[in-house]
Every structure is written in structure tokens, then in C-alpha cells.
Write a protein that holds these residues in place. Structure first.
Motif, PDB file in Angstrom:
ATOM      1  N   ILE A  24       8.192   0.827  -8.532  1.00  0.00           N
ATOM      2  CA  ILE A  24       7.700   1.980  -7.776  1.00  0.00           C
ATOM      3  C   ILE A  24       6.561   2.582  -8.577  1.00  0.00           C
ATOM      4  O   ILE A  24       6.755   3.032  -9.705  1.00  0.00           O
ATOM      5  CB  ILE A  24       8.831   2.996  -7.524  1.00  0.00           C
ATOM      6  N   ARG A  25       5.373   2.600  -7.976  1.00  0.00           N
ATOM      7  CA  ARG A  25       4.176   3.024  -8.710  1.00  0.00           C
ATOM      8  C   ARG A  25       3.759   4.461  -8.440  1.00  0.00           C
ATOM      9  O   ARG A  25       2.942   5.001  -9.165  1.00  0.00           O
ATOM     10  CB  ARG A  25       3.019   2.087  -8.378  1.00  0.00           C
ATOM     11  N   GLU A  26       4.275   5.071  -7.380  1.00  0.00           N
ATOM     12  CA  GLU A  26       3.843   6.412  -7.009  1.00  0.00           C
ATOM     13  C   GLU A  26       5.035   7.336  -6.794  1.00  0.00           C
ATOM     14  O   GLU A  26       6.094   6.904  -6.343  1.00  0.00           O
ATOM     15  CB  GLU A  26       3.018   6.356  -5.726  1.00  0.00           C
ATOM     16  N   LEU A  43      16.397  -4.466 -11.095  1.00  0.00           N
ATOM     17  CA  LEU A  43      15.513  -4.147 -12.213  1.00  0.00           C
ATOM     18  C   LEU A  43      14.472  -3.187 -11.655  1.00  0.00           C
ATOM     19  O   LEU A  43      13.595  -3.576 -10.887  1.00  0.00           O
ATOM     20  CB  LEU A  43      14.864  -5.405 -12.776  1.00  0.00           C
ATOM     21  N   LEU A  44      14.601  -1.912 -12.016  1.00  0.00           N
ATOM     22  CA  LEU A  44      13.802  -0.842 -11.436  1.00  0.00           C
ATOM     23  C   LEU A  44      12.741  -0.355 -12.408  1.00  0.00           C
ATOM     24  O   LEU A  44      13.037  -0.087 -13.570  1.00  0.00           O
ATOM     25  CB  LEU A  44      14.733   0.319 -11.060  1.00  0.00           C
ATOM     26  N   THR A  45      11.508  -0.258 -11.933  1.00  0.00           N
ATOM     27  CA  THR A  45      10.416   0.310 -12.710  1.00  0.00           C
ATOM     28  C   THR A  45       9.956   1.575 -12.006  1.00  0.00           C
ATOM     29  O   THR A  45       9.720   1.564 -10.794  1.00  0.00           O
ATOM     30  CB  THR A  45       9.234  -0.677 -12.827  1.00  0.00           C
ATOM     31  N   ARG A  69       0.814  -1.209   0.000  1.00  0.00           N
ATOM     32  CA  ARG A  69       0.000   0.000   0.000  1.00  0.00           C
ATOM     33  C   ARG A  69       0.853   1.266   0.000  1.00  0.00           C
ATOM     34  O   ARG A  69       0.338   2.354  -0.112  1.00  0.00           O
ATOM     35  CB  ARG A  69      -0.964  -0.018   1.177  1.00  0.00           C
ATOM     36  N   LYS A  70       2.168   1.166   0.124  1.00  0.00           N
ATOM     37  CA  LYS A  70       3.043   2.320   0.131  1.00  0.00           C
ATOM     38  C   LYS A  70       3.549   2.665  -1.265  1.00  0.00           C
ATOM     39  O   LYS A  70       4.371   3.533  -1.426  1.00  0.00           O
ATOM     40  CB  LYS A  70       4.248   2.072   1.050  1.00  0.00           C
ATOM     41  N   GLY A  71       3.086   1.986  -2.292  1.00  0.00           N
ATOM     42  CA  GLY A  71       3.487   2.307  -3.651  1.00  0.00           C
ATOM     43  C   GLY A  71       4.657   1.510  -4.172  1.00  0.00           C
ATOM     44  O   GLY A  71       5.218   1.841  -5.201  1.00  0.00           O
ATOM     45  N   PHE A  72       5.068   0.463  -3.468  1.00  0.00           N
ATOM     46  CA  PHE A  72       6.178  -0.376  -3.876  1.00  0.00           C
ATOM     47  C   PHE A  72       5.671  -1.776  -4.181  1.00  0.00           C
ATOM     48  O   PHE A  72       4.712  -2.233  -3.599  1.00  0.00           O
ATOM     49  CB  PHE A  72       7.195  -0.589  -2.742  1.00  0.00           C
ATOM     50  N   SER A  73       6.388  -2.471  -5.024  1.00  0.00           N
ATOM     51  CA  SER A  73       6.300  -3.922  -5.049  1.00  0.00           C
ATOM     52  C   SER A  73       7.706  -4.413  -5.309  1.00  0.00           C
ATOM     53  O   SER A  73       8.474  -3.769  -5.998  1.00  0.00           O
ATOM     54  CB  SER A  73       5.329  -4.437  -6.111  1.00  0.00           C
ATOM     55  N   MET A  74       8.076  -5.524  -4.705  1.00  0.00           N
ATOM     56  CA  MET A  74       9.462  -5.960  -4.776  1.00  0.00           C
ATOM     57  C   MET A  74       9.511  -7.466  -4.734  1.00  0.00           C
ATOM     58  O   MET A  74       8.713  -8.105  -4.079  1.00  0.00           O
ATOM     59  CB  MET A  74      10.213  -5.385  -3.574  1.00  0.00           C
ATOM     60  N   SER A  75      10.469  -8.014  -5.459  1.00  0.00           N
ATOM     61  CA  SER A  75      10.782  -9.425  -5.318  1.00  0.00           C
ATOM     62  C   SER A  75      12.274  -9.564  -5.505  1.00  0.00           C
ATOM     63  O   SER A  75      12.923  -8.700  -6.071  1.00  0.00           O
ATOM     64  CB  SER A  75      10.020 -10.271  -6.341  1.00  0.00           C
ATOM     65  N   ASP A  76      12.815 -10.637  -4.996  1.00  0.00           N
ATOM     66  CA  ASP A  76      14.248 -10.835  -5.197  1.00  0.00           C
ATOM     67  C   ASP A  76      14.545 -12.274  -5.556  1.00  0.00           C
ATOM     68  O   ASP A  76      13.793 -13.175  -5.259  1.00  0.00           O
ATOM     69  CB  ASP A  76      15.082 -10.387  -3.994  1.00  0.00           C
ATOM     70  N   THR A  77      15.639 -12.444  -6.262  1.00  0.00           N
ATOM     71  CA  THR A  77      16.136 -13.754  -6.633  1.00  0.00           C
ATOM     72  C   THR A  77      17.486 -13.892  -5.962  1.00  0.00           C
ATOM     73  O   THR A  77      18.347 -13.044  -6.130  1.00  0.00           O
ATOM     74  CB  THR A  77      16.281 -13.867  -8.161  1.00  0.00           C
ATOM     75  N   LEU A  78      17.653 -14.930  -5.189  1.00  0.00           N
ATOM     76  CA  LEU A  78      18.856 -15.102  -4.403  1.00  0.00           C
ATOM     77  C   LEU A  78      19.771 -16.144  -5.023  1.00  0.00           C
ATOM     78  O   LEU A  78      19.302 -17.182  -5.454  1.00  0.00           O
ATOM     79  CB  LEU A  78      18.487 -15.561  -2.987  1.00  0.00           C
ATOM     80  N   PRO A  79      21.088 -15.869  -5.053  1.00  0.00           N
ATOM     81  CA  PRO A  79      21.988 -16.926  -5.502  1.00  0.00           C
ATOM     82  C   PRO A  79      22.111 -17.977  -4.396  1.00  0.00           C
ATOM     83  O   PRO A  79      22.214 -17.629  -3.234  1.00  0.00           O
ATOM     84  CB  PRO A  79      23.314 -16.202  -5.726  1.00  0.00           C
ATOM     85  N   LEU A  80      22.051 -19.219  -4.756  1.00  0.00           N
ATOM     86  CA  LEU A  80      22.154 -20.297  -3.782  1.00  0.00           C
ATOM     87  C   LEU A  80      23.400 -21.102  -4.115  1.00  0.00           C
ATOM     88  O   LEU A  80      23.536 -21.623  -5.213  1.00  0.00           O
ATOM     89  CB  LEU A  80      20.917 -21.194  -3.832  1.00  0.00           C
TER      90      LEU A  80
END
Length: 159
Positions: free
Chosen positions: A57-59, A93-95, A25-36
Motif C-alpha cells: 500500500i503506497r498511499e 506480507l504487508l507493506t 493507480r489506486k495506490g495498491f500493488s498485490m501478488s499472490d502465491t497459491l498452494p497447488l
């Protein structure tokens, strides 16, 4: 378990969902891919690929909170519960708001906000943009979106 001696990228869905449920609800969405690291060899002998983080970042307000103008080349705060060290290489990867393009940034961790930080700040890392032309263009794009908001004294994720 036998080891293949290679790195396996793993989608960190649990981290994303835990973070997303508190911050979407703060205007972010995030995901990460971790090296294993799937090898039993010491980590100093095995090359480690940078972690890949996706931040949408939507806002404009969320961009203001995440942007780090104190870094000479600019930077961005990425909320995450994953632990990093200063200097760790990270690929973001930034939007940006109202922009369908994804901007790739191969940066380094230059700021860390730990879990349970003071003043209720979100845990995460500040990624310093590299000193290259694409980063200068991205910095100009972000500062163009923010315009006069850059002079605000509202708190951000880092300061």
C-alpha cells in the motif's frame, strides 16, 4: 500425469496482472502465491498450506480503504480474484506507505467481496489479524498512519 503427492507453490502472475492493471493507480500493488495440490488423494487427507498474499500500500488513502477497524485485532482487505472461504488461513506480507518494512501477518479470511459486487467494489478478502503482540503493534502502526482519517465517513473496500 503422475502425482508426486506434494504441494507446489505457484506464482499467480495472471491474477496479479489482471488485478494490477485495474487497481495500480489506486495506490495498491498485490501478488499472490497459491498452494497447488499435486496429489490425486482427496484434499481432506492432504495438509494445505496457507495462501501467501503480498500487498504493498503506497498511499494513505489506499490504506484507509483497505484497513478494517471493525475486527477487534484489526484487519486488511486484499484485492484478489481468487476464491476463498471464511476461515481460510492466509499469510499476508504487508507493506505500508512510506515504510520499507514488510509486515508478516498469519490471519484468517473473515470478509469476502465476490466478483461483480455491488457499487463497483473490488473483489477480494478481508484478513483478520491474529490476537498476538505483533498484530497489536501493526494495528497501532496503521492507526497511527491514518490518524484523524479513521473518523472519516468515506466508503472503504468493505463498508
Amino acid at each position: 500425469m503422475e502425482s508426486s503427492g506434494r504441494e507446489l507453490p505457484v506464482k499467480a502472475g495472471a491474477t496479479r496482472h489482471r488485478w494490477a492493471s485495474r487497481n495500480s493507480r489506486k495506490g495498491f500493488s498485490m501478488s499472490d502465491t497459491l498452494p497447488l495440490q499435486a496429489s490425486s488423494a482427496p484434499s481432506s487427507m492432504s495438509p494445505v498450506r496457507p495462501t501467501v498474499l503480498q500487498l504493498a500500500i503506497r498511499e494513505k488513502g489506499a490504506l484507509y480503504a483497505a484497513y478494517i477497524p471493525l475486527f477487534a485485532e484489526g484487519g486488511i482487505f486484499v484485492p484478489t480474484a481468487r476464491e476463498y472461504r471464511l476461515g481460510d488461513e492466509v499469510y499476508v506480507l504487508l507493506t505500508l506507505p512510506d515504510d520499507p518494512q514488510r509486515y508478516p501477518v498469519a490471519g484468517r479470511v473473515a470478509w469476502i467481496t465476490p466478483l461483480r459486487a455491488a457499487e463497483g467494489r473490488a473483489a477480494g478478502v478481508g484478513i483478520q489479524f491474529p490476537a498476538d503482540e505483533k498484530s497489536r503493534q501493526l494495528k497501532a502502526r496503521i492507526e497511527g498512519i491514518l490518524g484523524g482519517t479513521m473518523a472519516s465517513d468515506r466508503p472503504t473496500q468493505t463498508i
